[in-house]
Design a protein around this motif. Structure first.
Motif, PDB file in Angstrom:
ATOM      1  N   UNK A  78      -5.069  19.240 -15.689  1.00 26.21           N
ATOM      2  CA  UNK A  78      -4.629  17.849 -15.609  1.00 26.21           C
ATOM      3  C   UNK A  78      -5.804  16.985 -15.156  1.00 26.21           C
ATOM      4  N   UNK A  79      -6.060  15.908 -15.869  1.00 22.15           N
ATOM      5  CA  UNK A  79      -7.202  15.073 -15.498  1.00 22.15           C
ATOM      6  C   UNK A  79      -6.879  14.185 -14.299  1.00 22.15           C
ATOM      7  N   UNK A  80      -7.910  13.867 -13.512  1.00 27.35           N
ATOM      8  CA  UNK A  80      -7.682  12.889 -12.450  1.00 27.35           C
ATOM      9  C   UNK A  80      -7.402  11.521 -13.076  1.00 27.35           C
ATOM     10  N   UNK A  81      -6.906  10.623 -12.265  1.00 29.81           N
ATOM     11  CA  UNK A  81      -6.612   9.274 -12.734  1.00 29.81           C
ATOM     12  C   UNK A  81      -7.934   8.524 -12.944  1.00 29.81           C
ATOM     13  N   UNK A  82      -8.082   7.842 -14.077  1.00 30.92           N
ATOM     14  CA  UNK A  82      -9.302   7.050 -14.259  1.00 30.92           C
ATOM     15  C   UNK A  82      -9.247   5.793 -13.385  1.00 30.92           C
ATOM     16  N   UNK A  83     -10.149   5.710 -12.434  1.00 30.30           N
ATOM     17  CA  UNK A  83     -10.235   4.539 -11.569  1.00 30.30           C
ATOM     18  C   UNK A  83     -11.440   3.725 -12.002  1.00 30.30           C
ATOM     19  N   UNK A  84     -11.212   2.476 -12.327  1.00 29.33           N
ATOM     20  CA  UNK A  84     -12.292   1.651 -12.850  1.00 29.33           C
ATOM     21  C   UNK A  84     -12.868   0.689 -11.827  1.00 29.33           C
ATOM     22  N   UNK A  85     -12.070   0.334 -10.829  1.00 29.56           N
ATOM     23  CA  UNK A  85     -12.494  -0.724  -9.925  1.00 29.56           C
ATOM     24  C   UNK A  85     -11.907  -0.477  -8.542  1.00 29.56           C
ATOM     25  N   UNK A  86     -12.731  -0.526  -7.530  1.00 32.17           N
ATOM     26  CA  UNK A  86     -12.261  -0.323  -6.146  1.00 32.17           C
ATOM     27  C   UNK A  86     -11.183  -1.337  -5.762  1.00 32.17           C
ATOM     28  N   UNK A  87     -11.228  -2.517  -6.363  1.00 36.00           N
ATOM     29  CA  UNK A  87     -10.280  -3.579  -6.012  1.00 36.00           C
ATOM     30  C   UNK A  87      -8.886  -3.310  -6.548  1.00 36.00           C
ATOM     31  N   UNK A  88      -8.770  -2.467  -7.562  1.00 37.11           N
ATOM     32  CA  UNK A  88      -7.463  -2.222  -8.175  1.00 37.11           C
ATOM     33  C   UNK A  88      -6.904  -0.833  -7.850  1.00 37.11           C
ATOM     34  N   UNK A  89      -7.542  -0.125  -6.949  1.00 36.52           N
ATOM     35  CA  UNK A  89      -7.103   1.240  -6.639  1.00 36.52           C
ATOM     36  C   UNK A  89      -5.660   1.268  -6.149  1.00 36.52           C
ATOM     37  N   UNK A  90      -5.318   0.404  -5.207  1.00 32.71           N
ATOM     38  CA  UNK A  90      -3.958   0.446  -4.681  1.00 32.71           C
ATOM     39  C   UNK A  90      -2.929   0.162  -5.768  1.00 32.71           C
ATOM     40  N   UNK A  91      -3.198  -0.786  -6.634  1.00 36.08           N
ATOM     41  CA  UNK A  91      -2.274  -1.075  -7.732  1.00 36.08           C
ATOM     42  C   UNK A  91      -2.110   0.164  -8.622  1.00 36.08           C
ATOM     43  N   UNK A  92      -3.212   0.839  -8.912  1.00 29.43           N
ATOM     44  CA  UNK A  92      -3.161   2.055  -9.734  1.00 29.43           C
ATOM     45  C   UNK A  92      -2.351   3.143  -9.024  1.00 29.43           C
TER      46      UNK A  92
END
Length: 171
Positions: A78-92
């Motif tokens: 299972x792949x980790x979640x793609x995180x693109x921006x530190x500012x949107x981590x909580x929303x993700x």
């Protein structure tokens, strides 16, 4: 429709048992409207009433033992979640928690674990945000898998570790 005795996942309550399907005898409440009476398995003092006609996608049947074993076997790929921006981590993180599936929780746990490893190598500690969502996802995942596998939440961790080491164990 769920039946009395079924285990379900409902919102932020985690794994629940359907105790009854009933109407509510409360003034101001439609006496003909039916409700699921849910008891969160790991919060025995709580009771949740969910209208049958409004349950929709907010409630789902808990995974079976077979589904739990299949999920556990899939953890390494299972792949980790793609995180693109530190500012949107909580929303993700919230999106994955709200999805309410074991696979989403595994991916969230895996993502946070990998972030923690990187931070530790850099001499930093895990963030409070990562710590909070890791615990939430782990609690929900271990709770559901413990019911599916008929073992305690504490035993689930070892079961997962042993199953990943020896894929033939998870059967």
């Amino acid at each position: 429709m769920f039946q009395k005795g079924d285990h379900v996942i409902y919102g932020n309550n985690g794994i629940c048992c359907v105790q009854d399907i009933t109407t509510l005898n409360i003034s101001g409440v439609d006496q003909k409207r039916k409700y699921y009476l849910l008891k969160p398995v790991f919060q025995s003092s709580s009771t949740v009433y969910v209208p049958l006609d409004a349950a929709g996608n907010s409630i789902r049947k808990a995974v079976s033992r077979k589904e739990a074993d299949e999920l556990i076997r899939s953890i390494p790929v299972l792949p980790p979640i793609p995180l693109t921006d530190e500012k949107t981590i909580e929303r993700t993180y919230k999106e994955y928690m709200h999805e309410g599936s074991c696979e989403a929780w595994v991916r969230l746990i895996k993502t946070i674990y990998l972030r923690k490893e990187v931070r530790l190598r850099k001499g930093c500690r895990i963030t409070a945000l990562d710590s909070r969502y890791y615990k939430l996802a782990e609690d929900f995942l271990l709770g559901e898998l413990s019911i599916a596998l008929d073992i305690s939440r504490e035993e689930v961790r070892n079961y997962i570790a042993n199953s990943i080491e020896d894929p033939h164990q998870a059967t």
